[in-house]
Motif scaffolding. Structure first.
Motif, PDB file in Angstrom:
ATOM      1  N   ASN A  26      28.406  88.858  33.343  1.00  0.00           N
ATOM      2  CA  ASN A  26      27.992  87.380  32.940  1.00  0.00           C
ATOM      3  C   ASN A  26      29.604  86.807  33.051  1.00  0.00           C
ATOM      4  O   ASN A  26      30.520  86.893  32.431  1.00  0.00           O
ATOM      5  CB  ASN A  26      27.831  87.540  31.403  1.00  0.00           C
ATOM      6  N   SER A  27      29.139  85.686  33.760  1.00  0.00           N
ATOM      7  CA  SER A  27      30.374  84.524  34.166  1.00  0.00           C
ATOM      8  C   SER A  27      30.203  83.352  32.843  1.00  0.00           C
ATOM      9  O   SER A  27      29.188  82.612  33.053  1.00  0.00           O
ATOM     10  CB  SER A  27      30.172  83.932  35.677  1.00  0.00           C
ATOM     11  N   ASP A  28      31.301  83.462  32.220  1.00  0.00           N
ATOM     12  CA  ASP A  28      31.079  82.235  31.162  1.00  0.00           C
ATOM     13  C   ASP A  28      32.124  81.285  31.390  1.00  0.00           C
ATOM     14  O   ASP A  28      33.412  81.371  31.735  1.00  0.00           O
ATOM     15  CB  ASP A  28      31.513  82.936  29.646  1.00  0.00           C
ATOM     16  N   ARG A  29      31.521  80.056  31.339  1.00  0.00           N
ATOM     17  CA  ARG A  29      32.446  78.914  31.788  1.00  0.00           C
ATOM     18  C   ARG A  29      32.138  77.852  30.841  1.00  0.00           C
ATOM     19  O   ARG A  29      31.461  77.855  29.887  1.00  0.00           O
ATOM     20  CB  ARG A  29      32.147  78.345  33.328  1.00  0.00           C
ATOM     21  N   ASP A  30      32.608  76.407  31.277  1.00  0.00           N
ATOM     22  CA  ASP A  30      32.294  75.242  30.442  1.00  0.00           C
ATOM     23  C   ASP A  30      30.898  75.019  30.518  1.00  0.00           C
ATOM     24  O   ASP A  30      30.070  75.247  31.410  1.00  0.00           O
ATOM     25  CB  ASP A  30      33.074  74.232  30.877  1.00  0.00           C
ATOM     26  N   PRO A  31      30.261  74.518  29.241  1.00  0.00           N
ATOM     27  CA  PRO A  31      28.810  74.287  29.398  1.00  0.00           C
ATOM     28  C   PRO A  31      28.337  73.520  30.676  1.00  0.00           C
ATOM     29  O   PRO A  31      27.100  73.706  30.947  1.00  0.00           O
ATOM     30  CB  PRO A  31      28.420  73.613  27.898  1.00  0.00           C
ATOM     31  N   ASN A  32      29.145  72.406  31.090  1.00  0.00           N
ATOM     32  CA  ASN A  32      28.406  71.473  32.090  1.00  0.00           C
ATOM     33  C   ASN A  32      28.953  72.142  33.573  1.00  0.00           C
ATOM     34  O   ASN A  32      28.740  71.296  34.526  1.00  0.00           O
ATOM     35  CB  ASN A  32      29.102  70.159  31.855  1.00  0.00           C
ATOM     36  N   CYS A 141      45.076  75.231  37.404  1.00  0.00           N
ATOM     37  CA  CYS A 141      44.055  75.037  36.301  1.00  0.00           C
ATOM     38  C   CYS A 141      42.810  75.600  36.603  1.00  0.00           C
ATOM     39  O   CYS A 141      42.371  75.416  38.022  1.00  0.00           O
ATOM     40  CB  CYS A 141      43.958  73.626  36.091  1.00  0.00           C
ATOM     41  N   CYS A 142      42.370  76.487  35.825  1.00  0.00           N
ATOM     42  CA  CYS A 142      40.843  77.085  36.133  1.00  0.00           C
ATOM     43  C   CYS A 142      39.705  76.451  35.391  1.00  0.00           C
ATOM     44  O   CYS A 142      38.681  76.743  35.337  1.00  0.00           O
ATOM     45  CB  CYS A 142      40.850  78.679  36.000  1.00  0.00           C
ATOM     46  N   GLY A 143      39.978  75.478  34.459  1.00  0.00           N
ATOM     47  CA  GLY A 143      39.273  74.884  33.554  1.00  0.00           C
ATOM     48  C   GLY A 143      38.437  73.747  34.222  1.00  0.00           C
ATOM     49  O   GLY A 143      38.971  73.010  34.868  1.00  0.00           O
ATOM     50  N   PHE A 144      37.242  73.500  33.988  1.00  0.00           N
ATOM     51  CA  PHE A 144      36.618  72.232  34.471  1.00  0.00           C
ATOM     52  C   PHE A 144      36.575  70.984  33.358  1.00  0.00           C
ATOM     53  O   PHE A 144      36.851  69.931  33.980  1.00  0.00           O
ATOM     54  CB  PHE A 144      35.187  72.656  34.560  1.00  0.00           C
ATOM     55  N   GLN A 145      36.293  71.276  32.215  1.00  0.00           N
ATOM     56  CA  GLN A 145      35.890  70.306  31.249  1.00  0.00           C
ATOM     57  C   GLN A 145      37.305  70.018  30.445  1.00  0.00           C
ATOM     58  O   GLN A 145      37.737  68.924  29.847  1.00  0.00           O
ATOM     59  CB  GLN A 145      34.829  70.514  30.181  1.00  0.00           C
ATOM     60  N   ARG A 146      38.405  71.098  30.620  1.00  0.00           N
ATOM     61  CA  ARG A 146      39.518  70.915  29.649  1.00  0.00           C
ATOM     62  C   ARG A 146      40.671  71.888  30.406  1.00  0.00           C
ATOM     63  O   ARG A 146      40.179  72.927  31.323  1.00  0.00           O
ATOM     64  CB  ARG A 146      39.454  71.446  28.348  1.00  0.00           C
ATOM     65  N   SER A 333      32.874  78.147  25.429  1.00  0.00           N
ATOM     66  CA  SER A 333      32.482  78.545  26.739  1.00  0.00           C
ATOM     67  C   SER A 333      30.804  79.284  26.798  1.00  0.00           C
ATOM     68  O   SER A 333      30.267  79.456  25.756  1.00  0.00           O
ATOM     69  CB  SER A 333      33.133  79.714  27.516  1.00  0.00           C
ATOM     70  N   GLN A 334      30.214  79.192  27.748  1.00  0.00           N
ATOM     71  CA  GLN A 334      28.889  79.482  27.813  1.00  0.00           C
ATOM     72  C   GLN A 334      28.431  80.358  29.102  1.00  0.00           C
ATOM     73  O   GLN A 334      29.247  80.169  30.307  1.00  0.00           O
ATOM     74  CB  GLN A 334      28.036  78.029  27.943  1.00  0.00           C
ATOM     75  N   THR A 335      27.738  81.374  28.976  1.00  0.00           N
ATOM     76  CA  THR A 335      27.160  82.056  30.194  1.00  0.00           C
ATOM     77  C   THR A 335      26.532  81.156  31.162  1.00  0.00           C
ATOM     78  O   THR A 335      25.505  80.957  30.787  1.00  0.00           O
ATOM     79  CB  THR A 335      26.349  83.369  29.823  1.00  0.00           C
ATOM     80  N   THR A 336      27.051  80.916  32.281  1.00  0.00           N
ATOM     81  CA  THR A 336      26.540  79.988  33.027  1.00  0.00           C
ATOM     82  C   THR A 336      25.960  80.559  34.352  1.00  0.00           C
ATOM     83  O   THR A 336      25.531  79.899  35.352  1.00  0.00           O
ATOM     84  CB  THR A 336      27.351  79.081  33.425  1.00  0.00           C
ATOM     85  N   ALA A 354      21.193  85.696  38.383  1.00  0.00           N
ATOM     86  CA  ALA A 354      20.670  84.505  37.518  1.00  0.00           C
ATOM     87  C   ALA A 354      21.695  83.492  37.505  1.00  0.00           C
ATOM     88  O   ALA A 354      22.602  83.420  36.920  1.00  0.00           O
ATOM     89  CB  ALA A 354      20.125  84.689  36.201  1.00  0.00           C
ATOM     90  N   SER A 355      21.420  82.445  38.619  1.00  0.00           N
ATOM     91  CA  SER A 355      22.440  81.289  38.812  1.00  0.00           C
ATOM     92  C   SER A 355      22.033  80.110  37.766  1.00  0.00           C
ATOM     93  O   SER A 355      22.064  79.158  38.453  1.00  0.00           O
ATOM     94  CB  SER A 355      22.404  80.784  40.230  1.00  0.00           C
ATOM     95  N   THR A 356      21.871  80.516  36.640  1.00  0.00           N
ATOM     96  CA  THR A 356      21.492  79.538  35.506  1.00  0.00           C
ATOM     97  C   THR A 356      22.030  79.923  34.380  1.00  0.00           C
ATOM     98  O   THR A 356      22.625  81.189  34.153  1.00  0.00           O
ATOM     99  CB  THR A 356      19.974  79.512  35.561  1.00  0.00           C
ATOM    100  N   ALA A 357      22.281  78.954  33.233  1.00  0.00           N
ATOM    101  CA  ALA A 357      22.824  79.176  32.021  1.00  0.00           C
ATOM    102  C   ALA A 357      21.961  80.391  31.316  1.00  0.00           C
ATOM    103  O   ALA A 357      20.775  80.230  31.251  1.00  0.00           O
ATOM    104  CB  ALA A 357      23.103  77.854  31.392  1.00  0.00           C
ATOM    105  N   SER A 358      22.490  81.036  30.268  1.00  0.00           N
ATOM    106  CA  SER A 358      21.973  81.779  29.316  1.00  0.00           C
ATOM    107  C   SER A 358      21.038  82.837  29.957  1.00  0.00           C
ATOM    108  O   SER A 358      19.853  82.764  30.089  1.00  0.00           O
ATOM    109  CB  SER A 358      21.360  80.927  28.076  1.00  0.00           C
ATOM    110  N   PRO A 359      21.566  84.089  30.264  1.00  0.00           N
ATOM    111  CA  PRO A 359      20.697  85.251  30.641  1.00  0.00           C
ATOM    112  C   PRO A 359      19.403  85.444  29.636  1.00  0.00           C
ATOM    113  O   PRO A 359      18.208  85.596  30.246  1.00  0.00           O
ATOM    114  CB  PRO A 359      21.667  86.395  30.497  1.00  0.00           C
ATOM    115  N   CYS A 360      19.573  85.225  28.627  1.00  0.00           N
ATOM    116  CA  CYS A 360      18.161  85.517  27.747  1.00  0.00           C
ATOM    117  C   CYS A 360      17.183  84.388  27.857  1.00  0.00           C
ATOM    118  O   CYS A 360      15.955  84.497  27.490  1.00  0.00           O
ATOM    119  CB  CYS A 360      18.895  85.314  26.182  1.00  0.00           C
TER     120      CYS A 360
END
Length: 530
Positions: A26-32, A141-146, A333-336, A354-360
């Motif tokens: 699961n890849s967790d990154r910034d929500p956007n 830097c590896c952050g997108f939103q911060r 962070s969010q599973t993206t 699943a190249s979308t957010a939230s596996p659930c």
């Protein structure tokens, strides 16, 4: 405080139901931070060719393998991926007492992609990763939103069941091979299926037993998260890693050296709850040892720690395997994106992404090496029409307005789609490359066309449980930044008016807590002033 919460685990042939090696992350990154699937063909290059990574340019290899990777839209490298040689790699953000280099160089995701392009097997990938580290270092830097930078841990596996874990501190590193006490698939006997998975030690454990990391590894189960690996035994070291620990006074001799104890830091590790999540994934895998398949791995990637009334708007911590961003300052962070790479010598089984957010709230699509299909428009920093990630994100964020009830409305549709894709994938195992390409395209097109149906299914439900106020404000800010002005994400005035009384109670509740804290310390401050 920026926390990352990726999780990676592997199931060796002796612990899976069909003798495959299952590699999941699961890849967790910034929500956007939209992620994309990239499928690159093998290439040959002339001497002197270079490759531009995220921040630096380095010499290109003479030959690069076909790779299937999942990556943030703005980064050259990959969060996770697999190559045509049956090698899978994923990385984790880790922190140490040693600060990460501030000099832009390779980042962990660059190293994942470079190793996939160049490695023929797991051991070769380890050599490639450590050589890149020593030559170019890591930083940037590896952050997108911060802003966010980190050292990296890597998990590497191949189709023959060879698995390695690597922890890195700038240019230094340690690596160890995971060895299961069972038969391993070999390159000379590609039909070998371990029949000892339930006999060599498994019977000495009950299903309710809480296994140690060492016991799980012996049974063919291993996981990593956002913490330094706790093993006291490593097979390979960089030249100076022990010497540097001794110079800093963290150990007195070679025999006294323990990588985790010497280099760990406590703040990131505590608030990120990496140890807790690593233990959780191992425990869930252990309970299904010998019978683990793609479906059971998907369930683990969707896990919320068995919370029946799970609500992502509650709390500031609560890191899960299926990660949902809160309002901060910790759970940002969010599973993206999420992936399962099925590694077997025959290579006829699909990988699931699943190249979308939230596996659930997602459906995993099948992908084969050697077959290429359209994966929609490339996502960008803001809402991108025709991008699977962003189109699904509208549905995802509508559900967040009332997760507990809207998830139940969407689940039957998601489950039906997943079962349909399982059936399609079974047909593809014996199909030609062109046949597999048709199946992949059919699954992708079906999923894209189902998103409006998903949105309609959850829009019919009036809001029952309002999200917490700060959570709502945080996601409204995310929506504004992303350019998401979908009508379903804008609360109608009637709902906003009805919320005033609800949010008023929350404000009063918080105010009372603050007042009690002030009153508790107030007499002490008065008496001390006299």
């Amino acid at each position: 405080m920026m926390m990352c919460s990726c999780d990676t685990f592997v199931v060796l042939p002796c612990a899976s139901s069909d003798g495959s090696t299952l590699f999941a992350k699961n890849s967790d990154r910034d929500p956007n931070e939209a992620q994309e699937i990239m499928h690159c063909k093998e290439e040959d290059y002339t001497e002197g060719t270079t490759v531009k990574c995220t921040y630096i340019e380095i010499p290109q290899a003479d030959h690069t393998h076909e790779i299937l990777i999942v990556k943030p839209h703005w980064i050259w490298g990959a969060e996770m991926g697999v190559n045509s040689q049956g090698v899978a790699i994923g990385n984790e953000a880790i922190q140490s007492k040693v600060p990460i280099s501030s000099v832009p160089s390779l980042i962990g995701m660059d190293i994942v992609r470079l190793a996939l392009e160049r490695a023929n097997n797991a051991e070769h990938a380890v050599t490639t990763i450590t050589s890149l580290l020593e030559t170019y270092g890591q930083g940037g830097c590896c952050g997108f939103q911060r802003p966010f930078s980190y050292h990296n841990a890597f998990m590497v596996a191949d189709k023959f069941g060879d698995v390695w874990i690597i922890n890195t501190i700038n240019r230094d590193w340690v690596a160890r091979r995971i060895t299961a006490e069972s038969l391993r698939l070999s390159s000379t006997n590609i039909t070998l299926k371990s029949s000892t998975a339930s006999s060599f030690e498994v019977d000495s454990f009950s299903k309710d037993t809480e296994p140690t990391r060492e016991e799980c590894e012996k049974l063919g189960i291993a996981s990593i998260s956002n913490v330094l690996h706790s093993s006291s035994s490593w097979d390979l070291f960089s030249k100076d890693i022990v010497k540097k620990a001794q110079e800093r006074g963290w150990c007195s001799s070679d025999s006294d050296f323990h990588f985790h104890d010497c280099y760990r830091e406590n703040i990131f590790s505590f608030f990120g709850e990496g140890k807790k999540r690593e233990k959780r994934s191992r425990s869930l895998l252990f309970q299904q040892r010998g019978n683990i398949n793609v479906a059971s791995v998907m369930d683990i990637l969707k896990d919320h720690f068995d919370v029946d009334d799970y609500n992502p708007s509650k709390g500031i911590m609560g890191q899960n395997l299926c990660m949902h961003a809160g309002w901060g300052p910790i759970r940002r962070s969010q599973t993206t994106a999420s992936s399962i790479f099925v590694l077997s010598p025959r290579g006829n089984k699909p990988h699931w992404i699943a190249s979308t957010a939230s596996p659930c709230l997602s459906v995993y699509l099948p992908y084969w090496m050697g077959s290429f299909s359209n994966v929609g428009n490339k996502p960008k920093a803001k809402y991108t029409k025709g991008s699977l990630w962003w189109e699904h994100e509208i549905f995802h964020r509508i559900v967040l307005l009332d997760y507990q009830h809207r998830f139940l409305l969407a689940y039957p549709i998601l489950d039906e789609l997943q079962k349909k894709f399982y059936a399609k994938a079974e047909e593809g195992e014996e199909a030609s490359p062109s046949g597999r390409q048709s199946i992949m395209q059919s699954c992708f097109d079906t999923y894209m066309s189902s998103i409006p149906k998903l949105i309609d299914s959850v829009n019919k439900k009036t809001q029952v449980v309002r999200p917490r106020m700060l959570y709502t404000l945080a996601w409204r800010a995310n929506n504004l930044t992303a350019g998401l002005d979908h009508s379903s994400l804008v609360r109608p005035y009637s709902s906003i008016i009805s919320d005033v009384w609800y949010y008023f109670h929350e404000v009063i509740y918080v105010s009372i807590i603050v007042l009690l804290v002030v009153l508790y310390f107030w007499p002490t401050s008065i008496s001390s002033s006299h």
